[in-house]
Write a protein that holds these residues in place. Structure first.
Motif, mmCIF file in Angstrom:
data_model
loop_
_atom_site.group_PDB
_atom_site.id
_atom_site.type_symbol
_atom_site.label_atom_id
_atom_site.label_comp_id
_atom_site.label_asym_id
_atom_site.label_seq_id
_atom_site.Cartn_x
_atom_site.Cartn_y
_atom_site.Cartn_z
ATOM 1 N N GLY A 110 35.666 -20.844 27.096
ATOM 2 C CA GLY A 110 36.098 -22.211 27.338
ATOM 3 C C GLY A 110 36.700 -22.812 26.100
ATOM 4 N N ASN A 111 36.818 -24.110 26.104
ATOM 5 C CA ASN A 111 37.392 -24.831 24.973
ATOM 6 C C ASN A 111 36.269 -25.099 23.970
ATOM 7 N N ILE A 112 36.144 -24.207 22.981
ATOM 8 C CA ILE A 112 35.014 -24.238 22.059
ATOM 9 C C ILE A 112 35.491 -24.521 20.650
ATOM 10 N N PHE A 113 34.839 -25.492 19.996
ATOM 11 C CA PHE A 113 35.129 -25.767 18.595
ATOM 12 C C PHE A 113 34.113 -25.086 17.691
ATOM 13 N N SER A 114 32.827 -25.275 18.013
ATOM 14 C CA SER A 114 31.797 -24.628 17.207
ATOM 15 C C SER A 114 30.531 -24.414 18.035
ATOM 16 N N ILE A 115 29.801 -23.363 17.680
ATOM 17 C CA ILE A 115 28.525 -23.031 18.324
ATOM 18 C C ILE A 115 27.459 -23.004 17.248
ATOM 19 N N SER A 116 26.409 -23.773 17.418
ATOM 20 C CA SER A 116 25.325 -23.738 16.443
ATOM 21 C C SER A 116 24.306 -22.685 16.878
ATOM 22 N N GLY A 117 23.174 -23.078 17.390
ATOM 23 C CA GLY A 117 22.169 -22.100 17.776
ATOM 24 C C GLY A 117 22.547 -21.334 19.032
ATOM 25 N N MET A 118 22.208 -20.054 19.043
ATOM 26 C CA MET A 118 22.358 -19.204 20.230
ATOM 27 C C MET A 118 21.054 -18.444 20.406
ATOM 28 N N GLY A 119 20.745 -18.129 21.655
ATOM 29 C CA GLY A 119 19.482 -17.433 21.852
ATOM 30 C C GLY A 119 19.330 -16.839 23.224
ATOM 31 N N TRP A 120 18.199 -16.196 23.398
ATOM 32 C CA TRP A 120 17.828 -15.577 24.663
ATOM 33 C C TRP A 120 16.450 -16.076 25.083
ATOM 34 N N TYR A 121 16.345 -16.367 26.362
ATOM 35 C CA TYR A 121 15.085 -16.741 26.980
ATOM 36 C C TYR A 121 14.867 -15.814 28.164
ATOM 37 N N ARG A 122 13.661 -15.789 28.679
ATOM 38 C CA ARG A 122 13.393 -14.972 29.861
ATOM 39 C C ARG A 122 12.384 -15.674 30.767
ATOM 40 N N GLN A 123 12.468 -15.319 32.029
ATOM 41 C CA GLN A 123 11.535 -15.874 33.007
ATOM 42 C C GLN A 123 11.097 -14.777 33.955
ATOM 43 N N ALA A 124 9.822 -14.486 33.928
ATOM 44 C CA ALA A 124 9.240 -13.496 34.833
ATOM 45 C C ALA A 124 8.785 -14.206 36.106
ATOM 46 N N PRO A 125 8.641 -13.483 37.204
ATOM 47 C CA PRO A 125 8.215 -14.102 38.466
ATOM 48 C C PRO A 125 6.897 -14.836 38.312
#
Length: 115
Positions: A26-41
């Motif tokens: 998309g139209n992105i200027f800057s990205i600070s934090g990035m991460g991964w999360y998870r959800q189990a049933p």
């Protein structure tokens, strides 16, 4: 409009490896934090790993030493290398990023670890 597109989930035996990738589009200027999360049933969504734009990373205790998060700022991507997978790692994994202020989520990718 910003989208986070994940790839790389699947089915793997215990002890195996998978690599997840997430690309911000998309139209992105800057990205600070990035991460991964998870959800189990039947469980709440939980943090797996996060990484700052400077490359400082943080892991949940349950994956420390087995998972490695990395990012490519030039390509607006974040990856999660998952090694020594356990059945309890089975979950839908979600990419998350702070893009130009607002927080965004990916659609999720299923990771299933068989015993």
């Amino acid at each position: 409009q910003v989208q986070l597109v994940e790839s790389g989930g699947g089915l793997v035996q215990a002890g195996g490896s998978l690599r997840l990738s997430c690309a911000a589009a998309g139209n992105i200027f800057s990205i600070s934090g990035m991460g991964w999360y998870r959800q189990a049933p039947g469980k709440q969504r939980e943090l797996v790993a996060i990484i700052t734009s400077d490359g400082v990373s943080h892991y949940s205790d349950s994956v420390k030493g087995r998972f490695t998060i990395s990012r490519d700022n030039a390509k607006s991507t974040v990856s999660l290398q998952m090694d020594a997978l356990k059945p309890e790692d089975t979950a839908v994994y979600y990419c998350n990023a702070d893009v130009d202020g607002p927080n965004y989520w990916g659609q999720g990718t299923q990771v299933t670890v068989s015993s």
